[in-house]
Scaffold this motif. Structure first.
Motif, PDB file in Angstrom:
ATOM      1  N   PRO A 325       0.840  -1.196   0.000  1.00 23.63           N
ATOM      2  CA  PRO A 325       0.000   0.000   0.000  1.00 23.63           C
ATOM      3  C   PRO A 325       0.876   1.247   0.000  1.00 23.63           C
ATOM      4  O   PRO A 325       2.083   1.177   0.228  1.00 23.63           O
ATOM      5  CB  PRO A 325      -0.802  -0.127   1.290  1.00 23.63           C
ATOM      6  CG  PRO A 325       0.092  -0.915   2.193  1.00 23.63           C
ATOM      7  CD  PRO A 325       0.822  -1.883   1.297  1.00 23.63           C
ATOM      8  N   THR A 326       0.257   2.374  -0.213  1.00 24.75           N
ATOM      9  CA  THR A 326       1.013   3.632  -0.269  1.00 24.75           C
ATOM     10  C   THR A 326       0.584   4.635   0.802  1.00 24.75           C
ATOM     11  O   THR A 326       1.219   5.682   0.933  1.00 24.75           O
ATOM     12  CB  THR A 326       0.869   4.284  -1.649  1.00 24.75           C
ATOM     13  OG1 THR A 326      -0.517   4.500  -1.932  1.00 24.75           O
ATOM     14  CG2 THR A 326       1.467   3.390  -2.733  1.00 24.75           C
ATOM     15  N   THR A 327      -0.471   4.322   1.542  1.00 27.33           N
ATOM     16  CA  THR A 327      -0.925   5.226   2.602  1.00 27.33           C
ATOM     17  C   THR A 327      -1.266   4.410   3.843  1.00 27.33           C
ATOM     18  O   THR A 327      -1.518   3.197   3.770  1.00 27.33           O
ATOM     19  CB  THR A 327      -2.176   6.016   2.185  1.00 27.33           C
ATOM     20  OG1 THR A 327      -3.279   5.103   2.034  1.00 27.33           O
ATOM     21  CG2 THR A 327      -1.938   6.768   0.878  1.00 27.33           C
ATOM     22  N   ALA A 329      -3.986   4.651   5.564  1.00 29.09           N
ATOM     23  CA  ALA A 329      -5.370   4.186   5.445  1.00 29.09           C
ATOM     24  C   ALA A 329      -5.442   2.915   4.604  1.00 29.09           C
ATOM     25  O   ALA A 329      -6.147   1.957   4.943  1.00 29.09           O
ATOM     26  CB  ALA A 329      -6.237   5.284   4.833  1.00 29.09           C
ATOM     27  N   ALA A 330      -4.696   2.881   3.506  1.00 25.01           N
ATOM     28  CA  ALA A 330      -4.708   1.693   2.650  1.00 25.01           C
ATOM     29  C   ALA A 330      -4.103   0.489   3.359  1.00 25.01           C
ATOM     30  O   ALA A 330      -4.486  -0.656   3.087  1.00 25.01           O
ATOM     31  CB  ALA A 330      -3.953   1.979   1.358  1.00 25.01           C
ATOM     32  N   GLN A 332      -4.684  -0.478   6.190  1.00 21.18           N
ATOM     33  CA  GLN A 332      -5.709  -1.095   7.027  1.00 21.18           C
ATOM     34  C   GLN A 332      -6.640  -2.003   6.231  1.00 21.18           C
ATOM     35  O   GLN A 332      -7.586  -2.573   6.796  1.00 21.18           O
ATOM     36  CB  GLN A 332      -6.534   0.002   7.717  1.00 21.18           C
ATOM     37  CG  GLN A 332      -5.724   1.017   8.495  1.00 21.18           C
ATOM     38  CD  GLN A 332      -5.153   0.465   9.787  1.00 21.18           C
ATOM     39  OE1 GLN A 332      -5.503  -0.617  10.222  1.00 21.18           O
ATOM     40  NE2 GLN A 332      -4.255   1.231  10.413  1.00 21.18           N
ATOM     41  N   ASP A 333      -6.409  -2.166   4.957  1.00 20.98           N
ATOM     42  CA  ASP A 333      -7.263  -3.000   4.100  1.00 20.98           C
ATOM     43  C   ASP A 333      -7.185  -4.453   4.572  1.00 20.98           C
ATOM     44  O   ASP A 333      -6.096  -5.050   4.563  1.00 20.98           O
ATOM     45  CB  ASP A 333      -6.792  -2.873   2.653  1.00 20.98           C
ATOM     46  CG  ASP A 333      -7.665  -3.636   1.673  1.00 20.98           C
ATOM     47  OD1 ASP A 333      -8.472  -4.493   2.098  1.00 20.98           O
ATOM     48  OD2 ASP A 333      -7.517  -3.400   0.455  1.00 20.98           O
ATOM     49  N   LEU A 336      -5.378  -7.270   2.355  1.00 25.41           N
ATOM     50  CA  LEU A 336      -3.943  -7.313   2.114  1.00 25.41           C
ATOM     51  C   LEU A 336      -3.316  -8.476   2.889  1.00 25.41           C
ATOM     52  O   LEU A 336      -3.660  -8.725   4.043  1.00 25.41           O
ATOM     53  CB  LEU A 336      -3.280  -6.011   2.544  1.00 25.41           C
ATOM     54  CG  LEU A 336      -3.651  -4.746   1.766  1.00 25.41           C
ATOM     55  CD1 LEU A 336      -2.867  -3.554   2.306  1.00 25.41           C
ATOM     56  CD2 LEU A 336      -3.398  -4.927   0.288  1.00 25.41           C
ATOM     57  N   TYR A 388       0.715  -4.160   6.312  1.00 20.63           N
ATOM     58  CA  TYR A 388      -0.228  -5.285   6.274  1.00 20.63           C
ATOM     59  C   TYR A 388      -0.811  -5.463   7.671  1.00 20.63           C
ATOM     60  O   TYR A 388      -0.671  -6.481   8.322  1.00 20.63           O
ATOM     61  CB  TYR A 388       0.506  -6.543   5.795  1.00 20.63           C
ATOM     62  CG  TYR A 388       1.140  -6.347   4.435  1.00 20.63           C
ATOM     63  CD1 TYR A 388       0.516  -6.789   3.278  1.00 20.63           C
ATOM     64  CD2 TYR A 388       2.355  -5.671   4.300  1.00 20.63           C
ATOM     65  CE1 TYR A 388       1.078  -6.582   2.022  1.00 20.63           C
ATOM     66  CE2 TYR A 388       2.931  -5.461   3.052  1.00 20.63           C
ATOM     67  CZ  TYR A 388       2.289  -5.907   1.926  1.00 20.63           C
ATOM     68  OH  TYR A 388       2.844  -5.686   0.683  1.00 20.63           O
TER      69      TYR A 388
END
Length: 551
Positions: A325-327, A329-330, A332-333, A336, A388
């Protein structure tokens, strides 16, 4: 005499092994036995076929893998004739090879770069052995290896080392001159065995070739360049190794089928590169044939057991991971994954069912949260487990469930040392500690460290990160002494990697107590020594730099 119980002299082994090699050539006879010969020697092969030494790996109670590669011209294609070559091997209880217990013949094939992998079975548990190879009249160096204790044995202690990140251009393998003298059951190498960077004329020593490796021949030459190092050869010959890879064995920060620069490497081109990299990796390391690559795929996550004392869960955090991810917030997906679902299921089952006192994870990238900026703003490397977060929390909650005995993560990658408590929520220091992580420094990657700059950058962050128990950026390795009550880990560092010799010192020791998660004690050791006496300062390409290192 068990090396789990009493030290054995490495230098005595080296001198005895040299005498054994000098004892004369030997020949395979039709019944598979060995005989000394004086005449009739095969002279059809080039001189110096054993330039890359010998190695052993993945010890089981009754088995170990033996390795060599025939390569008289190692960094320019190998230099062997394009035909299969029989290679005799033998395993003995003594360095003089008077008590041979196993022997045979393997075939070194040109399509496999004339490498040899022998999975020797029928050995006794918890036992030292000596081994060697022969082809024609040429005899390899003698190696020493050791089997694991029987599955249900109760060894009183286990002593091993772990290391990572040995950029050939970063510096000399000064630390290996001291690691070879440690008394160890095995060495765990946690990734970045080679670096794929192009030659750097400003470095202390240079890669071969003219650019990054992409083809199989280029990766073979790169591995061979590293394997020509005498210190690396000596440590391979002294102990069995348990290896896994990180990113630089293929391409910096690659994630599954995604390269570092997808705008410059198409999916098909990267699959071909990955296949070449994994094939060369297998050809140069003592892995079982179960790890022989299938195109762009290789099986390296696996589990080894050392009696009832410890399980070693070897991870692969590159082949199956989602793209970084790059942020924040991302990161927290929940979809992943660092390991892929199949490997995570394998890991969680093994952590709960293997029934050993300690669960050790041989892991590539850092688990503990690692903020890289002091103050309220946060900066993370999302190539680490910080990218992750949902999967990390799920696994750390498993650690704290009471179903996993004494988890300790052994990590490479960072070119620095971070010793940390692990908790599911790193932002809440009130949450319980569930495990410990020892993130080791590099053998050479990053070159000589700027200790003052490192601490100026990271000490303020450490004050805001209570799970960080110790940080350091000197080069070296860890030695771990394990028994039923505790794990004592010693950080062993050298003064410089820009000179071919250096003193070694214990920078600090760390205690993990059985039944008490986290780091129980930090014992400070030798303070840093200025590297100014090493002489010239070399330009180093260190992809971990996030503080001013250049002086």
């Amino acid at each position: 005499m068990s090396r789990f119980e009493l030290p054995v002299s490495r230098r005595r082994f080296v001198s005895t092994a040299a005498a054994a090699v000098a004892a004369g050539p030997w020949l395979i006879t039709p019944d598979g036995a060995y005989a000394r010969i004086r005449n009739g020697i095969d002279t059809t092969l080039p001189e110096g076929v054993f330039t890359l030494g010998v190695a052993s790996g993945d010890p089981l109670p009754d088995a170990v893998v033996l390795w060599t590669r025939l390569a008289p011209q190692p960094t320019t294609g190998g230099g062997m004739p394009a035909r299969p070559v029989p290679v005799a091997w033998e395993v003995a209880e003594d360095a003089g090879f008077r008590r041979v217990v196993r022997c045979g013949v393997a075939t070194a094939r040109p399509e496999r770069a004339h490498c040899v992998h022998v999975d020797v079975r029928g050995l006794r548990p918890d036992t030292d052995y000596h081994y060697r190879f022969r082809t024609g009249y040429q005899v390899s160096p003698v190696g020493r290896t050791r089997t694991a204790p029987a599955a249900h044995a109760r060894p009183s202690r286990l002593r091993f080392a772990f290391a990572s990140c040995q950029d050939y251009q970063g510096g000399y393998y000064t630390a290996y001159q001291h690691l070879v003298d440690e008394d160890l059951a095995f060495v765990a190498f946690l990734g970045d065995y080679i670096y794929e960077g192009k030659p750097n004329p400003a470095a202390v020593r240079q890669h071969e070739g003219v650019g990054e490796p992409y083809t199989l021949d280029e990766y073979r030459n790169r591995h061979a360049r590293y394997r020509t190092d005498p210190g690396l050869q000596a440590v391979h010959a002294a102990f069995p190794w348990i290896v896994t890879f990180d990113d630089h064995e293929v391409d910096n920060n690659f994630a599954d089928g995604i390269p570092q620069d997808p705008d410059q490497q198409s999916p098909d081109a990267f699959r071909a590169r990955r296949a070449a990299a994994f094939q060369a990796y297998y050809e140069h390391l003592p892995l079982r044939r179960s790890s022989q690559p299938d195109g762009p795929d290789i099986q390296v996550y696996r589990r080894l057991r050392f009696g009832t004392l410890a399980s070693l869960h070897v991870l692969d955090t590159r082949q199956y991971r989602s793209d970084q991810p790059t942020t924040l917030a991302a990161a927290q997906d929940p979809t992943l994954t660092m390991t892929g679902a199949k490997q995570e299921s394998w890991l969680t089952e093994g952590l709960q069912s293997y029934g050993t006192t300690w669960n050790l994870l041989a892991n590539q990238v850092m688990w503990a949260q690692n903020d890289r900026r002091a103050g309220p703003a946060q900066i993370f490397s999302f190539d680490n487990w910080d990218g992750y977060r949902v999967q990390r929390r799920r696994l750390l909650e498993l650690f704290g469930s009471g179903n996993v005995a004494n988890p300790v993560i052994l990590t490479g990658d960072r070119h620095c040392t971070w010793v940390c408590d692990l908790r599911p929520d790193f932002d809440d220091p009130a949450t319980p500690v569930v495990g410990a992580e020892l993130t080791g420094t590099s053998i050479s990657s990053g070159g000589d460290p700027d200790v003052a700059a490192f601490h100026a950058a990271y000490d303020p962050i450490k004050a805001e990160s209570p799970h960080w128990r110790y940080i350091d950026n000197r080069r070296g390795y860890f030695v771990c002494d394990l028994d039923q009550q505790r794990l004592l880990s010693s950080l062993r560092v050298v003064d410089t990697v820009w000179a071919q010799t250096s003193d070694v010192r214990t920078a600090a020791q760390f205690v993990v107590e059985a039944g008490r998660p986290g780091i129980a004690e930090v014992i400070e050791g030798a303070p840093p020594v200025s590297a100014a006496a090493a002489g010239p300062i070399y330009d180093v390409d260190d992809d971990q730099d996030s503080y001013p290192l250049r002086r």
